[in-house]
Design an enzyme around this catalytic site. Sequence first.
Site, PDB file in Angstrom:
ATOM      1  N   SER A 120      20.397  -7.305  -6.845  1.00  0.00           N
ATOM      2  CA  SER A 120      19.655  -6.234  -7.524  1.00  0.00           C
ATOM      3  C   SER A 120      19.134  -6.680  -8.870  1.00  0.00           C
ATOM      4  O   SER A 120      18.273  -6.028  -9.447  1.00  0.00           O
ATOM      5  CB  SER A 120      20.574  -5.048  -7.788  1.00  0.00           C
ATOM      6  OG  SER A 120      21.173  -4.613  -6.622  1.00  0.00           O
ATOM      7  N   HIS A 141      14.544  -8.179  -2.133  1.00  0.00           N
ATOM      8  CA  HIS A 141      15.340  -7.057  -2.644  1.00  0.00           C
ATOM      9  C   HIS A 141      14.912  -5.729  -2.016  1.00  0.00           C
ATOM     10  O   HIS A 141      13.835  -5.204  -2.320  1.00  0.00           O
ATOM     11  CB  HIS A 141      15.212  -6.996  -4.180  1.00  0.00           C
ATOM     12  CG  HIS A 141      16.041  -5.916  -4.786  1.00  0.00           C
ATOM     13  ND1 HIS A 141      15.667  -5.215  -5.905  1.00  0.00           N
ATOM     14  CD2 HIS A 141      17.242  -5.391  -4.411  1.00  0.00           C
ATOM     15  CE1 HIS A 141      16.598  -4.322  -6.188  1.00  0.00           C
ATOM     16  NE2 HIS A 141      17.550  -4.408  -5.299  1.00  0.00           N
ATOM     17  N   GLU A 153      11.085  -5.967  -3.103  1.00  0.00           N
ATOM     18  CA  GLU A 153      10.645  -6.884  -4.168  1.00  0.00           C
ATOM     19  C   GLU A 153      10.874  -8.321  -3.684  1.00  0.00           C
ATOM     20  O   GLU A 153      11.991  -8.666  -3.279  1.00  0.00           O
ATOM     21  CB  GLU A 153      11.462  -6.659  -5.446  1.00  0.00           C
ATOM     22  CG  GLU A 153      11.133  -5.364  -6.156  1.00  0.00           C
ATOM     23  CD  GLU A 153      12.011  -5.126  -7.396  1.00  0.00           C
ATOM     24  OE1 GLU A 153      11.486  -4.661  -8.404  1.00  0.00           O
ATOM     25  OE2 GLU A 153      13.240  -5.387  -7.338  1.00  0.00           O
ATOM     26  N   ASN A 191      14.675  -2.344 -11.130  1.00  0.00           N
ATOM     27  CA  ASN A 191      15.957  -2.082 -11.799  1.00  0.00           C
ATOM     28  C   ASN A 191      15.880  -2.256 -13.311  1.00  0.00           C
ATOM     29  O   ASN A 191      16.682  -1.677 -14.041  1.00  0.00           O
ATOM     30  CB  ASN A 191      17.071  -2.925 -11.186  1.00  0.00           C
ATOM     31  CG  ASN A 191      17.588  -2.281  -9.913  1.00  0.00           C
ATOM     32  OD1 ASN A 191      17.410  -1.072  -9.715  1.00  0.00           O
ATOM     33  ND2 ASN A 191      18.190  -3.063  -9.049  1.00  0.00           N
TER      34      ASN A 191
HETATM   35  N1  CAA Z   1      16.196   6.047  11.488  1.00  0.00           N
HETATM   36  C1  CAA Z   1      14.855   5.969  11.414  1.00  0.00           C
HETATM   37  N2  CAA Z   1      14.119   6.613  10.482  1.00  0.00           N
HETATM   38  C2  CAA Z   1      14.778   7.368   9.586  1.00  0.00           C
HETATM   39  C3  CAA Z   1      16.177   7.489   9.597  1.00  0.00           C
HETATM   40  C4  CAA Z   1      16.889   6.799  10.595  1.00  0.00           C
HETATM   41  N3  CAA Z   1      18.203   6.849  10.677  1.00  0.00           N
HETATM   42  N4  CAA Z   1      16.547   8.287   8.570  1.00  0.00           N
HETATM   43  C5  CAA Z   1      15.424   8.643   7.929  1.00  0.00           C
HETATM   44  N5  CAA Z   1      14.359   8.102   8.550  1.00  0.00           N
HETATM   45  C6  CAA Z   1      12.965   8.261   8.183  1.00  0.00           C
HETATM   46  C7  CAA Z   1      12.539   9.706   8.283  1.00  0.00           C
HETATM   47  O1  CAA Z   1      12.215  10.067   9.605  1.00  0.00           O
HETATM   48  C8  CAA Z   1      11.339   9.716   7.373  1.00  0.00           C
HETATM   49  O2  CAA Z   1      10.250   9.088   8.020  1.00  0.00           O
HETATM   50  P1  CAA Z   1       8.731   9.598   7.784  1.00  0.00           P
HETATM   51  O3  CAA Z   1       8.447   9.319   6.335  1.00  0.00           O
HETATM   52  O4  CAA Z   1       7.938   8.744   8.718  1.00  0.00           O
HETATM   53  O5  CAA Z   1       8.742  11.029   8.113  1.00  0.00           O
HETATM   54  C9  CAA Z   1      11.796   8.797   6.251  1.00  0.00           C
HETATM   55  O6  CAA Z   1      12.799   7.957   6.817  1.00  0.00           O
HETATM   56  C10 CAA Z   1      12.391   9.548   5.071  1.00  0.00           C
HETATM   57  O7  CAA Z   1      13.379  10.402   5.551  1.00  0.00           O
HETATM   58  P2  CAA Z   1      13.493  11.897   5.022  1.00  0.00           P
HETATM   59  O8  CAA Z   1      12.126  12.512   5.005  1.00  0.00           O
HETATM   60  O9  CAA Z   1      14.549  12.606   5.757  1.00  0.00           O
HETATM   61  O10 CAA Z   1      13.900  11.676   3.591  1.00  0.00           O
HETATM   62  P3  CAA Z   1      14.630  12.691   2.694  1.00  0.00           P
HETATM   63  O11 CAA Z   1      13.694  13.777   2.321  1.00  0.00           O
HETATM   64  O12 CAA Z   1      15.968  13.092   3.238  1.00  0.00           O
HETATM   65  O13 CAA Z   1      14.907  11.758   1.458  1.00  0.00           O
HETATM   66  C11 CAA Z   1      15.466   9.757   0.467  1.00  0.00           C
HETATM   67  C12 CAA Z   1      15.738  10.662   1.627  1.00  0.00           C
HETATM   68  C13 CAA Z   1      14.083   9.155   0.593  1.00  0.00           C
HETATM   69  C14 CAA Z   1      16.503   8.645   0.560  1.00  0.00           C
HETATM   70  C15 CAA Z   1      15.592  10.583  -0.851  1.00  0.00           C
HETATM   71  O14 CAA Z   1      16.849  11.193  -0.892  1.00  0.00           O
HETATM   72  C16 CAA Z   1      15.417   9.714  -2.040  1.00  0.00           C
HETATM   73  O15 CAA Z   1      14.321   9.405  -2.442  1.00  0.00           O
HETATM   74  N6  CAA Z   1      16.549   9.305  -2.605  1.00  0.00           N
HETATM   75  C17 CAA Z   1      16.531   8.343  -3.665  1.00  0.00           C
HETATM   76  C18 CAA Z   1      16.659   6.991  -3.057  1.00  0.00           C
HETATM   77  C19 CAA Z   1      16.361   5.928  -4.047  1.00  0.00           C
HETATM   78  O16 CAA Z   1      15.741   6.115  -5.060  1.00  0.00           O
HETATM   79  N7  CAA Z   1      16.843   4.748  -3.708  1.00  0.00           N
HETATM   80  C20 CAA Z   1      16.710   3.610  -4.569  1.00  0.00           C
HETATM   81  C21 CAA Z   1      18.027   3.403  -5.178  1.00  0.00           C
HETATM   82  S1  CAA Z   1      17.921   2.117  -6.336  1.00  0.00           S
HETATM   83  C22 CAA Z   1      18.274   0.776  -5.458  1.00  0.00           C
HETATM   84  O17 CAA Z   1      18.544   0.755  -4.291  1.00  0.00           O
HETATM   85  C23 CAA Z   1      18.133  -0.427  -6.265  1.00  0.00           C
HETATM   86  C24 CAA Z   1      19.318  -1.263  -6.361  1.00  0.00           C
HETATM   87  O18 CAA Z   1      19.143  -2.478  -6.319  1.00  0.00           O
HETATM   88  C25 CAA Z   1      20.650  -0.737  -6.697  1.00  0.00           C
END
Ligand code: CAA
Length: 284
Positions: A120, A141, A153, A191
Site C-alpha cells: 500500500s 496496487h 496503481e 494512500n
Molecule cells: N462478485 C461480483 N461482483 C460484485 C460482487 C461480487 N461478490 N460484489 C459486488 N460486486 C459488484 C456489484 O455488482 C457492483 O457492480 P456494478 O457496478 O456493475 O453494478 C459493484 O461491484 C459495486 O457493488 P455495490 O454497488 O453493491 O457497491 P456498494 O454500493 O455496496 O458499495 C463499496 C461497496 C464500493 C465497497 C463502497 O462501500 C465503498 O466505496 N466503500 C469504500 C471502499 C474504499 O474506499 N476502498 C478503498 C480502501 S483504501 C485501500 O484499499 C487502499 C489501501 O492500500 C489500504
Amino acid sequence: MEIKRIAVVGAGAMGTGIAYQAARFGVEVNLTDVKEEYINNGISKIKGFVKDGVQRGKLDLKEAKVILDRIHKTPDLEACVKDVDLVLEAVFEDMKVKQELFKKIETFAGPDTIFATNTSSLSITEIAASTKRPAKVVGVHFFNPAYTMKLVEIVVGKTTSEETVETATKFAQKLDKTTVRCKDSAGFIVNRILGALMGEAFKILQEGLATAEDIDTAMQLGANHPVGPLTLADYVGLDIARAVAETLHRAYGDCYATPKILVGLVESGKLGMKSGEGFHKYTK
Ligand code: CAA
C-alpha cells in the site's frame, strides 16, 4: 507476455479479493499463505464472494464453478510459484517480511516470472533490491474490495523495466481495472492523499471537536464520499492504516505523524471491522 497463471501469496482480504477477480477474468490462480488454516479461511472467503456474485446476478452457477476450479490452494510455496507468469505478493505491510519472502520465492520461481507487490505504501525499489531480478519487480496496487474497486496503481520502481510495466498494466486491465501509473514514492497517489485526509479526521476526533459519527457524516454529505474517513479506516483495518501512516511519516515528515488515537486503538486490539471495534463498533 500475457499473464495466464499467477501465484497469490497471502490469503487475507486483499489476496482473496485479487484471486477471485483474476479467476473471474480467466486467470489460473495458485493461492498460498504461511498456515493451512489461513489458506482454508481464504478459500471460504472466496466461496462467499462467488455466492454473493451469483446472488447479485453477476455470475451464473456454471461460471461460479469455473471460477472456483481456477483457484488452486497449496501450502507449499515452491509448488505455488514454480510455474507461474506472475507472483502477486499480498502479505503484511513490513519491508523485511516482503524482502525475505521475495528472496525465498526467487529460489523457486522461473527466471521470467514477474514479481508484483500489492504493498500500500512501501518502496518498490527497496523490495526489488532484495531480488536478483529488479527489472521484473513492480507495484500492482489493488484497493479493497479488490473485485469491486475499479482502480489499480501501477508503481514503477527505479529499476523496473518498461516491459514489466507494460505486462503488469495489461494484466490489471485484463482483470477489468483502470490503471494509473506512479513513480515509486511513499503511499503512491491514493494512500498519500488518503493518509492526509484520514490523519485530519483522526485529529479532529482526538481533539474532541466532533464525534466519530459526525466526522463521517460530514465527509459523506459535505464532500460526497461514499463512506466517511473513520469508517473507511475501520474497513481497511487500523493496523494497516497505522503501517501506512508510519511509512508516510518517515517519508514526508511530521504533517503525517501518526495520531495517538490511532496508535491507542491498535495497541488495545481494536483493529476496525475485522475485530468488531475500531472508531465504531460492529456486530460480527
Ligand atoms: N462478485 C461480483 N461482483 C460484485 C460482487 C461480487 N461478490 N460484489 C459486488 N460486486 C459488484 C456489484 O455488482 C457492483 O457492480 P456494478 O457496478 O456493475 O453494478 C459493484 O461491484 C459495486 O457493488 P455495490 O454497488 O453493491 O457497491 P456498494 O454500493 O455496496 O458499495 C463499496 C461497496 C464500493 C465497497 C463502497 O462501500 C465503498 O466505496 N466503500 C469504500 C471502499 C474504499 O474506499 N476502498 C478503498 C480502501 S483504501 C485501500 O484499499 C487502499 C489501501 O492500500 C489500504
